[in-house]
Design a protein around this motif. Structure first.
Motif, mmCIF file in Angstrom:
data_model
loop_
_atom_site.group_PDB
_atom_site.id
_atom_site.type_symbol
_atom_site.label_atom_id
_atom_site.label_comp_id
_atom_site.label_asym_id
_atom_site.label_seq_id
_atom_site.Cartn_x
_atom_site.Cartn_y
_atom_site.Cartn_z
ATOM 1 N N PHE A 141 0.832 -1.200 0.000
ATOM 2 C CA PHE A 141 0.000 0.000 0.000
ATOM 3 C C PHE A 141 0.868 1.252 0.000
ATOM 4 C CE2 PHE A 141 -3.004 -3.062 1.969
ATOM 5 C CZ PHE A 141 -3.992 -2.937 1.029
ATOM 6 N N PRO A 142 0.279 2.417 -0.354
ATOM 7 C CA PRO A 142 1.036 3.659 -0.217
ATOM 8 C C PRO A 142 1.442 3.863 1.241
ATOM 9 C CG PRO A 142 -1.212 4.076 -1.007
ATOM 10 C CD PRO A 142 -1.048 2.616 -0.910
ATOM 11 N N ALA A 143 2.599 4.465 1.448
ATOM 12 C CA ALA A 143 3.096 4.658 2.808
ATOM 13 C C ALA A 143 3.777 6.010 2.891
ATOM 14 C CB ALA A 143 4.084 3.540 3.155
ATOM 15 N N PRO A 144 3.954 6.520 4.117
ATOM 16 C CA PRO A 144 4.602 7.829 4.268
ATOM 17 C C PRO A 144 6.061 7.814 3.792
ATOM 18 C CG PRO A 144 3.520 7.174 6.293
ATOM 19 C CD PRO A 144 3.466 5.996 5.392
ATOM 20 N N SER A 145 6.724 6.668 3.844
ATOM 21 C CA SER A 145 8.112 6.652 3.373
ATOM 22 C C SER A 145 8.161 6.083 1.958
ATOM 23 C CB SER A 145 8.985 5.803 4.297
ATOM 24 O OG SER A 145 8.990 4.462 3.891
ATOM 25 N N ALA A 146 9.010 6.691 1.139
ATOM 26 C CA ALA A 146 9.047 6.327 -0.286
ATOM 27 C C ALA A 146 9.485 4.878 -0.477
ATOM 28 C CB ALA A 146 9.989 7.266 -1.031
ATOM 29 N N GLU A 147 10.343 4.375 0.417
ATOM 30 C CA GLU A 147 10.851 3.021 0.226
ATOM 31 C C GLU A 147 9.765 1.970 0.376
ATOM 32 O OE1 GLU A 147 14.279 2.657 2.907
ATOM 33 O OE2 GLU A 147 14.732 4.652 2.116
ATOM 34 N N GLU A 148 8.845 2.200 1.337
ATOM 35 C CA GLU A 148 7.829 1.187 1.604
ATOM 36 C C GLU A 148 6.617 1.331 0.695
ATOM 37 O OE1 GLU A 148 6.876 1.531 5.727
ATOM 38 O OE2 GLU A 148 9.005 1.521 6.248
ATOM 39 N N ALA A 149 6.429 2.528 0.115
ATOM 40 C CA ALA A 149 5.196 2.800 -0.607
ATOM 41 C C ALA A 149 5.094 1.983 -1.888
ATOM 42 C CB ALA A 149 5.105 4.282 -0.937
ATOM 43 N N GLY A 150 3.888 1.493 -2.167
ATOM 44 C CA GLY A 150 3.658 0.686 -3.362
ATOM 45 C C GLY A 150 2.365 1.068 -4.046
ATOM 46 N N ILE A 151 2.029 0.296 -5.075
ATOM 47 C CA ILE A 151 0.891 0.678 -5.907
ATOM 48 C C ILE A 151 -0.274 -0.302 -5.831
ATOM 49 C CG2 ILE A 151 2.174 2.043 -7.592
ATOM 50 C CD1 ILE A 151 2.214 -0.482 -9.380
ATOM 51 N N LEU A 152 -0.308 -1.141 -4.768
ATOM 52 C CA LEU A 152 -1.365 -2.163 -4.712
ATOM 53 C C LEU A 152 -2.762 -1.550 -4.804
ATOM 54 C CD1 LEU A 152 -2.209 -5.102 -4.326
ATOM 55 C CD2 LEU A 152 -2.181 -4.728 -1.875
ATOM 56 N N SER A 153 -3.043 -0.583 -3.914
ATOM 57 C CA SER A 153 -4.404 -0.030 -3.923
ATOM 58 C C SER A 153 -4.686 0.732 -5.212
ATOM 59 C CB SER A 153 -4.638 0.870 -2.706
ATOM 60 O OG SER A 153 -3.601 1.800 -2.567
ATOM 61 N N ALA A 154 -3.613 1.230 -5.879
ATOM 62 C CA ALA A 154 -3.813 2.003 -7.105
ATOM 63 C C ALA A 154 -4.228 1.119 -8.277
ATOM 64 C CB ALA A 154 -2.535 2.773 -7.442
ATOM 65 N N TRP A 155 -3.499 0.021 -8.495
ATOM 66 C CA TRP A 155 -3.879 -0.767 -9.679
ATOM 67 C C TRP A 155 -5.171 -1.539 -9.450
ATOM 68 C CZ3 TRP A 155 -4.065 -6.080 -9.504
ATOM 69 C CH2 TRP A 155 -3.216 -6.778 -8.635
ATOM 70 N N VAL A 156 -5.391 -1.983 -8.206
ATOM 71 C CA VAL A 156 -6.668 -2.644 -7.923
ATOM 72 C C VAL A 156 -7.811 -1.640 -8.095
ATOM 73 C CG1 VAL A 156 -8.038 -3.793 -6.158
ATOM 74 C CG2 VAL A 156 -5.635 -4.358 -6.406
ATOM 75 N N GLY A 157 -7.600 -0.411 -7.578
ATOM 76 C CA GLY A 157 -8.623 0.630 -7.708
ATOM 77 C C GLY A 157 -8.917 0.954 -9.161
ATOM 78 N N SER A 158 -7.866 1.023 -9.984
ATOM 79 C CA SER A 158 -8.062 1.295 -11.410
ATOM 80 C C SER A 158 -8.973 0.244 -12.036
ATOM 81 C CB SER A 158 -6.720 1.299 -12.145
ATOM 82 O OG SER A 158 -6.135 2.575 -12.100
ATOM 83 N N ILE A 159 -8.729 -1.028 -11.693
ATOM 84 C CA ILE A 159 -9.543 -2.107 -12.282
ATOM 85 C C ILE A 159 -11.006 -1.967 -11.860
ATOM 86 C CG2 ILE A 159 -9.942 -4.597 -12.261
ATOM 87 C CD1 ILE A 159 -6.886 -4.928 -12.096
#
Lengths: 335, 325
Positions: free
Chosen positions: A70-88
């Protein structure tokens, strides 16, 4: 004497004409080189754009965690899971909303309105046609204002997958109507006449013959509009999509969990309904990218570039599919 | 096998039932077709009604203030001079058009009049792919690639004409500027302009070209003197669409052209356009019905008015210059 003079002027004329021809040929060649240069420049920009994204985002693209966190406050941990699922999820709503309306409108305008004898229907059709042309020129952010006022505030659907999907659905509606009409136009009239001649009604003709014959071209138009909707950002920001989302829309009938405040344990409190995902909060790929681009910290630029690569690949895949489909159906046509 | 022969009344009944069904279908289809009218009416209604409540709180003179234009609706000291946002929208659109129209037109002429069938088959899908790149990605490209490149160019030009100074004494192009955003916007509208213009040129009858070739004109002369004038209404339509797209373009300017509403006509500055302002306000939480909420609709109305004016102008122009053949 006299003859020689005449010859001289003829030679001068000849030379002049040759010169004029070679000058014009030179411009002709020069133009085609300049134009080819522009074309290559356009292609180069496309390549440079994709290349730059790849280079900037290569660290993130290589790590599997980026795609499944999931998106996170730190750039290293942040990802795009909720974004691509949300797009679908959002695109699913867009397609379900806009295809039936768009295709039906296309059928009416192409198959019914054109042959109608009523003056009023003719006038109405002209009006609708001008309207659709104008809608195609309305800036996409204005559709966002429409979604904000109607879906979010008036219908109280809030900041949900449903609001986003329907806003984008309205945005792509003109494209679907226009491509449906083009597709129907290409069906030869002999097919229709044959069907009418053996006693089929107009709707039977459309449903059983014309639609199956033109489904390929309609599908191509739908894919193109989906690829447009997937990259569309401004209208969704306007309806208020730019928020921190670290969860996924609930799948139908999945267990609804709640956390006990005292012990921190999760326990099940029944199941989600079949339509709860429609009213869930969401984020989508382009918004996630926009959010990261806007951060002052350069670390997030890496995430933005990586998200950009995924987004470009999604749209490139859809567009290529549309191009191939068009070629495939063009070859398969038997009349 | 059952006996499939039907009696006449049975057939009549069948036909009747089908006819009734057909009528329902027509109504449903008509309703779908009318949805576009409803959408247009909806857009106009929300823009105008929210603007009415805006103008009940802000005087018209303030909105059209040209003397000391400021746009600060979110500050305590509120100013609402829309020209602040319009100027930057026009500047970015101007840069975009200066790039997109010449390149798009030349590419269209090349594809329609010069290129072989094979080249066309290859190039058109690639242009379509370019058209499909999401605008937020173009925004990233403008900010991360084009802006550093333009910064170097601006510096290089100054060093060439006024050499010998320390590097930091020269004018530095800011990180957010309308020039880079406009250039990328221009690139992004090339596929739109070239594909519509090319369609218009290809629709010009072959005989007109052949007549021109027969009197000795080159392909270039034929393109500019015969094909271009004959296809002018389609070409103008493509320009209008390109300009409308640039006026309403949001993500490229929101990412790369800056977010401060500043009244400026200089493309080297950074300034918020109309659409950037809407995005900036919508990013935060705004209360439904507040004055801030109204401002984004009044900004949207200004945007729609500008695109509408463009469309009317285009319609008028293409009627005036159209060559009937």
């Amino acid at each position: 004497m006299q003859g020689e003079e005449l010859d001289l002027s003829a030679i001068v004329k000849d030379v002049q004409m040759r010169k004029s021809i070679s000058v014009r040929k030179f411009w002709d060649t020069l133009f085609s080189f300049v134009a080819l240069g522009f074309l290559i420049l356009g292609l180069f920009v496309l390549l440079l754009l994709v290349f730059q994204l790849f280079v900037d985002g290569r660290e993130k693209l290589a790590s599997l965690g980026f795609y499944f966190s999931f998106p996170a406050p730190s750039a290293e941990e942040a990802g795009i899971l909720s974004a691509w699922v949300g797009s679908i999820f959002v695109i699913m709503v867009t397609v379900l909303f806009s295809i039936p309306i768009g295709v039906a409108a296309g059928i009416y305008l192409e198959e019914y309105a054109k042959t109608s004898s009523s003056q009023f229907v003719r006038f109405l059709t002209d009006f609708i046609e001008i309207n659709i042309t104008n809608l195609a020129g309305v800036p996409s952010i204005v559709y966002g204002l429409l979604g904000l006022e109607i879906f979010k505030e008036t219908l109280k659907l809030g900041n949900s997958v449903l609001t986003a999907g329907m806003t984008l659905g309205i945005l792509v509606l003109p494209v679907i109507v226009v491509t449906t009409r083009e597709a129907l136009k290409s069906v030869p009239s002999a097919l229709k006449e044959g069907s009418i001649a053996i006693g089929a009604s107009k709707w039977q003709t459309i449903w059983d013959l014309i639609l199956p014959a033109s489904i390929g071209s309609i599908l191509t138009g739908v894919i193109v509009s989906v690829s447009r909707a997937i990259g569309e950002t401004a209208p969704l920001i306007t309806v208020g999509a730019l928020t921190f989302i670290a969860f996924l829309p609930p799948l139908p009938f999945s267990p609804r969990l709640e956390v006990n405040v005292d012990t921190g344990e999760a326990f099940q409190v029944g199941n989600y309904g079949p339509f709860d995902w429609l009213f869930s909060g969401y984020t989508v790929m382009p918004i996630q990218m926009f959010d990261w681009v806007g951060r002052p910290s350069p670390d997030f630029r890496v995430n933005a570039a990586a998200a950009g690569v995924v987004l470009v690949l999604m749209t490139l895949a859809l567009n290529s599919a549309a191009i191939f489909l068009r070629i495939y159906f063009r070859k398969r046509i038997k009349w | 096998m059952t006996n499939t022969a039907l009696s006449l009344p049975q057939i009549r009944k069948l036909i009747q039932r089908q006819n009734v069904f057909d009528q329902f279908v027509v109504l449903a289809l008509l309703a779908a077709a009318l949805s576009s009218v409803i959408v247009t009416a909806g857009i106009l209604y929300i823009l105008i009604s929210e603007s009415v409540s805006f103008f009940s709180q802000v005087p018209l003179g303030e909105f059209f203030n040209l003397v000391d234009p400021k746009w600060t609706p979110l500050f305590d000291d509120k100013n609402f001079a829309i020209i602040t946002l319009i100027s930057s929208t026009l500047v970015t659109t101007g840069v975009s058009v200066a790039i997109g129209i010449p390149m798009g037109t030349i590419i269209a002429i090349y594809l329609s009049e010069f290129a072989t069938e094979q080249v066309r088959e290859w190039v058109k899908p690639i242009l379509e792919l370019l058209a499909g790149v999401p605008s937020v990605v173009f925004g990233y490209f403008a900010l991360q690639t084009v802006t550093p490149f333009m910064q170097r160019i601006v510096l290089g030009v100054q060093m060439f004409f006024a050499p010998g100074r320390d590097e930091f004494d020269y004018y530095q192009l800011p990180g957010f500027n309308m020039l880079s955003a406009g250039i990328v916007m221009g690139i992004s509208i090339i596929p739109l302009i070239s594909s519509i213009s090319e369609d218009a040129m290809r629709a010009v009858p072959k005989q007109m070209r052949e007549g021109s070739f027969a009197v000795g004109a080159t392909r270039l002369q034929t393109s500019f003197n015969v094909v271009l004038p004959a296809a002018i209404s389609g070409i103008i339509a493509s320009y209008i669409l390109g300009i409308s797209r640039s006026l309403g373009q949001t993500m490229i300017v929101a990412v790369a052209a800056g977010t401060q509403p500043i009244y400026t006509w200089n493309p080297l500055d950074g300034a918020a356009t109309i659409s950037t302002f809407i995005v900036e306000v919508a990013k935060g939480d705004i209360e439904h019905g507040s004055l801030e909420y109204n401002t984004i609709f009044v900004a949207g109305l200004a945007l729609v008015a500008m695109t509408l004016a463009m469309n009317l102008l285009g319609h008028y122009l293409s009627k005036r210059v159209r060559e009937v053949y």
